[in-house]
Enzyme design. Structure first.
Site, short mmCIF file in Angstrom:
data_model
loop_
_atom_site.label_atom_id
_atom_site.label_comp_id
_atom_site.label_asym_id
_atom_site.label_seq_id
_atom_site.Cartn_x
_atom_site.Cartn_y
_atom_site.Cartn_z
N GLY A 1 0.85 -0.98 0.12
CA GLY A 1 -0.03 -0.04 -0.09
C GLY A 1 0.77 1.12 0.04
N ASP A 2 1.93 1.09 0.88
CA ASP A 2 2.70 2.36 0.74
C ASP A 2 3.17 2.81 -0.70
OD1 ASP A 2 4.85 4.46 1.74
OD2 ASP A 2 6.35 2.88 1.37
N ALA A 3 3.62 1.74 -1.43
CA ALA A 3 4.13 2.14 -2.86
C ALA A 3 3.12 2.25 -3.63
CB ALA A 3 4.61 0.66 -3.49
#
Length: 133
Positions: A18-20
Site C-alpha cells: 500500500g505504501d508503494a
C-alpha cells in the site's frame, strides 16, 4: 488475488504494498497537476503528502466520513500491529495510523479494487490540497 490468500496476509505486509501504491498515486497526481515543476520541487511536494502525519490525518478523515466497516477493520488491524521500525519525524500513533491507511490501500490494490482506491485517493488528495491553501 484470491480472497482467501488475501485474508491470511499480515496487515503490515499489506501496508508494504500500500505504501508503494499510495506513493505512485500522489506522485502521478502532482506531476499531472504541475507538469513544469522541477523534480526536486515535485519530490518535496510528494514528501508533504506521503508521510506518517499526513497519512494519519487522511485515515482519521476517511474513518469518520468514508470507510465501510470492512475497510476500517483492515486499517484497524494494521494500526494495532507493532512494527520494528518507525518514521523519524512522526509519533508512534501517527506511524501506526499511517500503516493502517497503507494496509487498506494495499488490500484494495491486491483485490483489484482500483475504483475504490481512485475514490479514496481523490478524497485524500483534496484534503491535502485544502491543507495547502
Amino acid at each position: 488475488m484470491d480472497d482467501r490468500k488475501l485474508e491470511t496476509m499480515q496487515p503490515l505486509s499489506l501496508a508494504f504494498v500500500g505504501d508503494a501504491v499510495y506513493s505512485v498515486y500522489v506522485r502521478s497526481h502532482l506531476l499531472a497537476a504541475n507538469p513544469y515543476l522541477k523534480p526536486d520541487a515535485l519530490h518535496q511536494a510528494a514528501n508533504r503528502m506521503v508521510n506518517a502525519s499526513a497519512q494519519a490525518r487522511a485515515l482519521d478523515y476517511l474513518r469518520k466520513n468514508e470507510l465501510t466497516e470492512a475497510e476500517w477493520d483492515i486499517a484497524r488491524k494494521a494500526r494495532n500491529k507493532s512494527s520494528a521500525t518507525r518514521a523519524k519525524n512522526a509519533t508512534i500513533k501517527d506511524y501506526r495510523n499511517a500503516s493502517g491507511l497503507e494496509a487498506l490501500i494495499g488490500h484494495l490494490h491486491l483485490s483489484g479494487n482500483t475504483s475504490r482506491i481512485d475514490a479514496l485517493m481523490a478524497i485524500i488528495l483534496e484534503i491535502g490540497r485544502d491543507k495547502d491553501d
